[in-house]
Design a protein around this motif. Structure first.
Motif, short mmCIF file in Angstrom:
data_model
loop_
_atom_site.label_atom_id
_atom_site.label_comp_id
_atom_site.label_asym_id
_atom_site.label_seq_id
_atom_site.Cartn_x
_atom_site.Cartn_y
_atom_site.Cartn_z
N TYR A 23 -2.32 -10.30 169.09
CA TYR A 23 -2.34 -8.92 169.59
C TYR A 23 -0.99 -8.22 169.45
CZ TYR A 23 -2.25 -5.10 173.02
OH TYR A 23 -2.08 -3.89 173.65
N ILE A 24 -1.02 -7.02 168.86
CA ILE A 24 0.13 -6.12 168.81
C ILE A 24 -0.36 -4.76 169.31
CG2 ILE A 24 1.82 -4.93 167.35
CD1 ILE A 24 2.36 -7.88 167.56
N PRO A 25 0.27 -4.18 170.32
CA PRO A 25 -0.18 -2.90 170.86
C PRO A 25 -0.27 -1.80 169.80
CG PRO A 25 1.41 -3.90 172.33
CD PRO A 25 1.42 -4.72 171.08
N THR A 26 -1.38 -1.07 169.81
CA THR A 26 -1.56 0.08 168.93
C THR A 26 -0.85 1.29 169.53
OG1 THR A 26 -3.56 0.80 170.08
CG2 THR A 26 -3.83 -0.80 168.27
N ASP A 27 -0.81 2.39 168.79
CA ASP A 27 -0.23 3.62 169.32
C ASP A 27 -0.96 4.07 170.59
OD1 ASP A 27 1.64 3.69 167.33
OD2 ASP A 27 0.76 5.37 166.22
N GLU A 28 -2.29 3.96 170.58
CA GLU A 28 -3.08 4.33 171.75
C GLU A 28 -2.71 3.45 172.94
OE1 GLU A 28 -5.74 6.25 174.27
OE2 GLU A 28 -4.92 6.86 172.33
N ASP A 29 -2.54 2.15 172.70
CA ASP A 29 -2.12 1.24 173.77
C ASP A 29 -0.75 1.66 174.31
OD1 ASP A 29 -4.40 -0.20 173.19
OD2 ASP A 29 -3.36 -1.80 172.11
N MET A 30 0.15 2.02 173.42
CA MET A 30 1.50 2.41 173.82
C MET A 30 1.46 3.64 174.73
SD MET A 30 3.55 0.18 172.45
CE MET A 30 5.20 0.91 172.43
N LEU A 31 0.53 4.55 174.44
CA LEU A 31 0.41 5.76 175.26
C LEU A 31 -0.17 5.44 176.64
CD1 LEU A 31 -0.99 8.25 172.59
CD2 LEU A 31 1.29 8.30 173.61
N GLN A 32 -0.96 4.38 176.72
CA GLN A 32 -1.62 4.03 177.98
C GLN A 32 -0.74 3.15 178.88
OE1 GLN A 32 -4.47 5.14 179.12
NE2 GLN A 32 -5.28 6.15 177.29
N VAL A 33 0.31 2.57 178.31
CA VAL A 33 1.20 1.70 179.10
C VAL A 33 1.87 2.52 180.20
CG1 VAL A 33 3.31 0.31 179.06
CG2 VAL A 33 1.65 0.10 177.22
N ARG A 34 1.91 1.97 181.38
CA ARG A 34 2.56 2.64 182.50
C ARG A 34 3.72 1.81 183.02
NH1 ARG A 34 0.38 5.90 180.41
NH2 ARG A 34 -1.26 7.34 181.09
N GLN A 35 4.89 2.44 183.06
CA GLN A 35 6.07 1.81 183.63
C GLN A 35 6.92 2.89 184.25
OE1 GLN A 35 8.83 -0.08 180.89
NE2 GLN A 35 9.40 -1.61 182.42
N VAL A 36 7.30 2.71 185.49
CA VAL A 36 8.09 3.72 186.20
C VAL A 36 9.46 3.86 185.55
CG1 VAL A 36 9.14 4.35 188.40
CG2 VAL A 36 6.90 3.25 188.37
N THR A 37 9.83 5.10 185.22
CA THR A 37 11.15 5.37 184.65
C THR A 37 12.21 5.23 185.74
OG1 THR A 37 10.19 6.93 183.06
CG2 THR A 37 12.56 7.08 183.44
N GLN A 38 13.21 4.39 185.48
CA GLN A 38 14.23 4.11 186.48
C GLN A 38 15.58 4.70 186.11
OE1 GLN A 38 13.73 2.77 189.35
NE2 GLN A 38 11.85 1.56 189.21
N SER A 39 15.69 5.26 184.91
CA SER A 39 16.99 5.74 184.45
C SER A 39 16.82 7.01 183.62
CB SER A 39 17.67 4.65 183.61
OG SER A 39 16.85 4.31 182.50
N VAL A 40 17.88 7.41 182.94
CA VAL A 40 17.87 8.59 182.08
C VAL A 40 17.90 8.14 180.63
CG1 VAL A 40 19.07 10.72 181.45
CG2 VAL A 40 19.10 9.94 183.82
N SER A 41 17.04 8.73 179.82
CA SER A 41 17.08 8.41 178.39
C SER A 41 17.27 9.69 177.59
CB SER A 41 15.78 7.72 177.96
OG SER A 41 14.69 8.63 177.97
N GLU A 42 18.02 9.59 176.50
CA GLU A 42 18.18 10.72 175.58
C GLU A 42 17.61 10.29 174.23
OE1 GLU A 42 21.55 13.54 173.36
OE2 GLU A 42 22.16 11.83 174.58
N THR A 43 16.69 11.10 173.71
CA THR A 43 16.11 10.83 172.41
C THR A 43 16.34 12.05 171.52
OG1 THR A 43 14.36 9.55 173.51
CG2 THR A 43 14.02 10.09 171.19
N ILE A 44 16.77 11.80 170.30
CA ILE A 44 17.04 12.89 169.35
C ILE A 44 15.97 12.91 168.27
CG2 ILE A 44 18.70 13.84 167.71
CD1 ILE A 44 20.91 12.46 169.31
N PHE A 45 15.40 14.08 168.05
CA PHE A 45 14.38 14.26 167.04
C PHE A 45 14.84 15.27 165.99
CE2 PHE A 45 12.08 12.97 170.83
CZ PHE A 45 11.22 11.99 170.34
N GLU A 46 14.58 14.97 164.73
CA GLU A 46 14.83 15.91 163.64
C GLU A 46 13.48 16.52 163.26
OE1 GLU A 46 17.72 16.61 162.15
OE2 GLU A 46 19.09 15.02 162.79
N ILE A 47 13.29 17.80 163.61
CA ILE A 47 12.00 18.46 163.37
C ILE A 47 12.24 19.76 162.61
CG2 ILE A 47 9.90 19.38 164.43
CD1 ILE A 47 10.56 17.69 166.90
N ASP A 48 11.74 19.81 161.36
CA ASP A 48 11.90 21.02 160.53
C ASP A 48 13.35 21.50 160.52
OD1 ASP A 48 9.17 20.98 160.04
OD2 ASP A 48 8.71 22.25 161.77
#
Length: 332
Positions: A146-171
């Motif tokens: 078993y390897i989690p699918t994208d749908e599985d990844m969206l359904q995973v629940r874990q309480v966020t305990q910190s701050v995350s910064e994510t950078i996206f390059e869009i258009d």
């Protein structure tokens, strides 16, 4: 000779500092988005959708870590629901696997005629609302490869305990997204990001009207979100920023509202029992009435686990941010 070497070194340092200054000034102009909301409102799921739609997706390591969380969630759920006792041998299982015995427990429960009646009371248990999703797919989840699918990844629940910064390059637009914990103990950390961001996206779980906070079972989750939104919408540092309000988990709300009366938790609700549209209109009015802002608040009704829906909404959000960024740069 020493002077020449020192001058060469000095020149390198100066070039480095200039490059860093250019990078810093460029980054200052890049739009920054702050995602806020109560715990379990769907902030991290929204970020996951951005990774699927506009990022590089999930890495192998992220999927492996998610697999452990899924197994942990499953084991916690069957204990909380009462499928096993706290001293059952199943409790000793590794987070890296689910035994046939555990799977048999879940399948028997999942296929029982009372399962939906029991899970309707899931708000009384400290288990993720995605529990039945993984119960439905338990044979696949428990498979050795078993390897989690994208749908599985969206359904995973874990309480966020910190701050995350994510950078996206869009258009050709470089976006900085900040996801911060919605737990009460962490909300004081939000303030330091207020003077850096261009847009604030506030998420509220529309389905939370009959639930209580994990941190304080005397406080209704929706009532807490309304108070929190009041503080955000009217904060002096945020008055000139774009504010978006996402009413999330519409899918759960649509199933719940016919069985769980809004009026029981919000006596001022005068709409029709079981009406999805009137229920949404009521809560939308409750939130927007808190705002004293001069600028309008952009509202979206969302289901952050639905990639096709979020693709359209995220495109609209990015288009608005792009126009706002160009305007700030003085190009229109």
């Amino acid at each position: 000779m020493a002077d020449a070497s020192e001058k060469k070194q000095s020149k390198k340092v100066e070039e480095f500092l200039q490059a860093e200054r250019r990078r810093f000034l460029k980054e200052l102009k890049e739009p920054k988005i702050l995602i806020l909301g109560s715990s379990d409102s769907g902030k991290s799921t929204f970020l996951k959708q951005l990774k699927i739609l506009h990022g590089s997706g999930f890495s192998s390591m992220e999927r492996i870590e998610a697999k452990k969380i899924i197994f942990h969630n499953v084991m916690s759920a069957i204990k909380q629901i009462g499928l096993i006792s706290s001293d059952d041998d199943c409790q000793q299982e590794s987070v890296n696997e689910l035994s046939k015995r555990t799977v048999d427990f879940i399948v028997k429960f999942r296929d029982s005629p009372d399962v939906h009646q029991i899970l309707e009371q899931i708000g009384d248990y400290t288990v993720p609302l995605s529990t039945f999703y993984f119960f439905t797919n338990i044979e696949r989840v428990a498979a050795g490869d078993y390897i989690p699918t994208d749908e599985d990844m969206l359904q995973v629940r874990q309480v966020t305990q910190s701050v995350s910064e994510t950078i996206f390059e869009i258009d050709k637009l470089r976006l900085h997204i900040y996801d911060v914990s919605g737990l009460r103990m962490h909300r004081s950390h939000w303030l330091k990001y207020f003077d850096e961001v261009m847009t604030v996206i506030f998420l509220v779980a529309l389905s939370s009207y009959d639930q209580v906070l994990l941190e304080d079972p005397t406080v209704n989750r929706m009532a807490d979100a309304i108070v929190l939104f009041d503080q955000i919408a009217n904060h002096p540092l945020l008055q000139k920023l774009e504010l978006m309000l996402f009413f999330n988990k519409k899918d759960i709300f649509e199933k719940k509202v016919a069985k769980s009366s809004i009026n029981q938790y919000f006596p001022e609700y005068q709409g029709k029992h079981g009406s999805i549209s009137q229920g949404f209109k009521f809560f939308k009015g409750k939130f927007l009435s808190q705002s004293k802002r001069r600028f309008p608040i952009v509202v979206h009704l969302t289901c952050c686990t639905d990639t096709s829906m979020m693709k359209s909404i995220i495109s609209t959000v990015i288009e608005g941010i792009t126009k706002r960024n160009v305007s700030h740069a003085g190009l229109c």
